[in-house]
Design a protein around this motif. Structure first.
Motif, PDB file in Angstrom:
ATOM      1  N   HIS A   3      90.636   3.145 157.260  1.00 17.68           N
ATOM      2  CA  HIS A   3      91.918   3.834 157.462  1.00 17.68           C
ATOM      3  C   HIS A   3      92.900   3.497 156.348  1.00 17.68           C
ATOM      4  CE1 HIS A   3      90.249   4.810 161.142  1.00 17.68           C
ATOM      5  NE2 HIS A   3      90.872   4.005 161.962  1.00 17.68           N
TER       6      HIS A   3
ATOM      7  N   LEU B 140      91.937   5.467 153.285  1.00 18.74           N
ATOM      8  CA  LEU B 140      92.289   6.881 153.434  1.00 18.74           C
ATOM      9  C   LEU B 140      93.796   7.070 153.368  1.00 18.74           C
ATOM     10  CD1 LEU B 140      89.849   8.000 156.279  1.00 18.74           C
ATOM     11  CD2 LEU B 140      89.758   8.621 153.866  1.00 18.74           C
ATOM     12  N   HIS B 141      94.511   6.138 153.973  1.00 23.46           N
ATOM     13  CA  HIS B 141      95.969   6.218 153.995  1.00 23.46           C
ATOM     14  C   HIS B 141      96.512   6.151 152.566  1.00 23.46           C
ATOM     15  CE1 HIS B 141      99.757   6.303 155.943  1.00 23.46           C
ATOM     16  NE2 HIS B 141     100.145   5.124 155.504  1.00 23.46           N
TER      17      HIS B 141
ATOM     18  N   GLN C 222      95.914   9.452 151.055  1.00 24.36           N
ATOM     19  CA  GLN C 222      96.803  10.410 151.706  1.00 24.36           C
ATOM     20  C   GLN C 222      98.210  10.334 151.125  1.00 24.36           C
ATOM     21  OE1 GLN C 222      98.337   9.147 155.424  1.00 24.36           O
ATOM     22  NE2 GLN C 222      97.976  11.127 156.404  1.00 24.36           N
TER      23      GLN C 222
END
Ligand code: SF4
Ligand code: SF4
Ligand code: FES
Lengths: 263, 145
Positions: free
Chosen positions: B49, B52-53, B56
């Motif tokens: 996460h 990915l964050h 993002q």
């Protein structure tokens, strides 16, 4: 009348049995007990698929002392195995009767095992060894594939239906609702929403396809998770849903499980 | 693309790689200023996460660095790291993102030189790749158009 289920209930082997009952002309998941035995219907091969494991899990959480029976397809049995491994259900509290799926359904699902270990109803049909849809996607140029996914993710309305119906999504707190991770006000959610869910399906997804079936936006989710499964099998040699083994993400690991290649 | 200065997020484990970066610093080894370091207790505590964050939020590259296999201060934390990174690479690839933007390295507390080399090399790679594509679910053109 369904003799096997009736027998299990009458013998007291199970306290309840999850099977199907025709309601408004459709098979509908139903909990049979000694009280409504007379409502049992003969088995039929249907295409109707429901999150029956979710119903079983909810019931078992409410009545941890009771034993339940359940009528399962191949994919659902794989899901049950995962729920055992992740300590969500106790094997000694679940009795399974297996049903085989039709060839039509197996082809539609591109199912690798359209029947459970032990088959009580129906005859097993040929599995589909390779997903044509995933192969097609793999052969695309990365950029085209990215655009293809974005054009689908674009329609997501963030209903959480894919999660809610998934038999192996059993957490009580969900990363998809973590507001710092995936900003809550954004619609459609960005790619990270789908990749976070995909990550959680690594070592867990048993390829039932319910997510894709329920998605109101028609996003081809099953292809995404089929690839997740291919990756996990390729890298770790693990196939979710097998009766034994453990997800590589559920323990720190042994040397032999480390993926090869530069580290 | 000449003026493109990539933003690289580096997750460094406290016990080895962060100390390695520190050593690179005190030894005055040169490396590009494109990395933003996030110190974590163990590379095994970097969730996919987090990676990915970072993408993002506009990172062009993500570096995860930890102790060599066998040297993790929590014994097997980095076993998990390598499993996650391998899986994540495949997933990013399937979603159409270049997995070369994610890099895993083992850098010990004594490897200040290696740290500087890795940062130099990685920054160079990311420069060649250009800015990372956005995670926004907005295709450049409608499908079939
Ligand atoms: S079911 Fe479809 S629309 Fe709903 S959250 Fe999942 S992907 Fe988005
Ligand atoms: S196919 Fe979809 S619903 Fe079924 S286990 Fe995988 S992610 Fe869950
Ligand atoms: S403490 Fe450095 S990788 Fe675990």
């Amino acid at each position: 009348m369904n003799i096997k289920i009736k027998q299990l209930l009458e013998d007291g082997r199970v306290d309840g049995f999850w099977a199907y009952k025709t309601t408004h002309g459709f098979p509908f998941p139903w909990l049979f007990t000694r009280e409504n035995l007379d409502e049992l219907e003969p088995w039929q091969c249907t295409k109707a698929r429901y999150p029956i494991l979710k119903l079983l899990l909810a019931e078992a959480r409410n009545h941890p002392d009771k034993t339940y029976g359940v009528l399962l397809r191949g994919c659902e049995e794989r899901g049950l195995h995962e729920l055992f491994k992740w300590n969500q259900l106790q094997p000694e509290k679940v009795v399974v009767l297996g049903q085989a799926c039709s060839q039509g359904l197996a082809i539609e699902c591109e199912c690798s095992k359209p029947f459970p270990e032990e088959i009580h109803y129906g005859t097993p049909v040929d599995p589909v060894v390779e997903s044509r849809k995933v192969k097609e996607l793999e052969s695309m140029e990365p950029e085209a594939r990215q655009q293809w996914w974005l054009s689908h993710f674009n329609r997501c309305i963030r209903c959480h239906g894919c999660r809610d119906i998934c038999p192996v999504c059993f957490c009580t707190e969900c990363s998809l609702e973590h507001n710092a991770l995936i900003p809550g006000e954004k619609l459609p959610p960005d790619t990270s929403f789908h990749l976070v869910r995909a990550i959680h399906m690594g070592g867990r997804c048993i390829d039932c396809g319910l997510c894709e079936e329920v998605c109101p936006a028609g996003i081809p989710l099953r292809s995404l998770y089929k690839e997740v499964n291919l990756l996990v099998e390729d890298i770790f040699g693990y196939k979710p849903g097998a009766a034994d083994g453990k997800s590589p993400f559920s323990f720190l690991g042994e040397e032999m499980l480390l993926p090869s290649g530069p580290r | 693309m000449k003026d493109f200065e990539p933003r690289i997020i580096a997750f460094l484990c406290n016990w080895c790689s962060y100390a390695g970066a520190d050593l690179a610093g005190v030894s005055r080894f040169q490396y590009p200023p494109n990395i933003r370091v996030i110190r974590v207790m163990c590379s095994g505590s970097v969730s996919p996460h987090h990676v990915l964050h970072a993408f993002q939020r506009g990172a062009d590259g993500v570096l995860v660095a930890g102790c060599h296999i066998g040297d993790c201060h929590y014994l097997k934390g980095n076993y998990m790291t390598v499993k996650r990174v391998k899986f994540l690479e495949g997933l990013l690839q399937f979603a159409g993102y270049d997995s070369a933007r994610l890099r895993l390295e083992w850098i010990s507390a004594a490897e200040g030189i290696k740290f500087a080399e890795v940062v130099r090399d990685f920054t160079e790679k990311i420069k060649q790749l250009g800015p990372a594509p956005s995670f926004e679910a907005v295709p450049e053109r409608a499908l079939g158009a």
